[in-house]
Design a protein around this motif. Structure first.
Motif, PDB file in Angstrom:
ATOM      1  N   VAL A  21      -8.387 -29.802 -17.943  1.00  0.00           N
ATOM      2  CA  VAL A  21      -7.011 -29.812 -17.660  1.00  0.00           C
ATOM      3  C   VAL A  21      -6.448 -31.110 -18.119  1.00  0.00           C
ATOM      4  N   GLU A  27     -12.191 -25.250 -15.862  1.00  0.00           N
ATOM      5  CA  GLU A  27     -10.970 -25.334 -16.750  1.00  0.00           C
ATOM      6  C   GLU A  27     -11.129 -26.777 -17.269  1.00  0.00           C
ATOM      7  N   ARG A  74      -1.115 -26.633 -15.111  1.00  0.00           N
ATOM      8  CA  ARG A  74      -2.296 -26.150 -14.713  1.00  0.00           C
ATOM      9  C   ARG A  74      -2.941 -27.174 -13.536  1.00  0.00           C
TER      10      ARG A  74
END
Length: 166
Positions: free
Chosen positions: A36, A34, A57
């Motif tokens: 971030v 991911e 996150r």
């Protein structure tokens, strides 16, 4: 192990970094889980868009056990998410093993030269030799050196005559 780290993007001489969560074994700019945040080192330090973070996150990933890299930990410490302290490497400035060996050899040579210079200074100078025999030697050598030079052209002349006849 999960890492929160920088992944480089952008063009040549124009870096732009994405802050990503990735497996520690994946390549720097390769596969990640991911994105971030982002980091643009070309912007001024006081620019608010220089570092952008998805704080919620990142907190989530930190609770799951993700470890930030040193550079990302600095960014997160500015946001108050993690405690970052400067690392200390006292051996950083020390020369390597080979450089130490070369320095030792150089010091040994310098010590040997200094000892030789001291020994030469402490020893009495040698007695000067009489100059008369030294003056006679070059005079004897000079005529001997000229004589073979005179004989050489005479030896070449019959060789040239033989070549003309043949």
């Amino acid at each position: 192990m999960l890492r929160i780290r920088l992944a480089r993007g952008g063009a040549k001489k124009r870096p732009y970094y994405s802050i990503v969560v990735a497996d520690s074994h994946s390549p720097r700019d390769g596969r990640f889980i991911e994105k971030v945040g982002a980091y643009n080192p070309l912007l001024k330090k006081d620019d608010p868009t220089r570092v952008t973070l998805k704080v919620e996150r990142i907190r989530d990933w930190l609770t799951k056990g993700a470890q930030p890299s040193d550079r990302v930990a600095r960014f997160l410490a500015a946001e108050g998410l993690v405690a970052w302290k400067a690392g200390s490497n006292p051996q950083k400035g020390e020369p390597g093993r080979k450089a130490k060996e070369r320095a030792g050899e150089k010091a040994q040579k310098a010590a040997d030269l200094a000892a030789a210079a001291e020994a030469a200074a402490a020893a009495p100078p040698p007695a000067p030799e009489p100059e008369a025999p030294a003056a006679e030697a070059p005079a004897d050598e000079a005529p001997a050196a000229e004589a073979p030079a005179e004989e050489a052209p005479a030896a070449e002349a019959p060789a040239e005559e033989a070549a003309k006849e043949g």
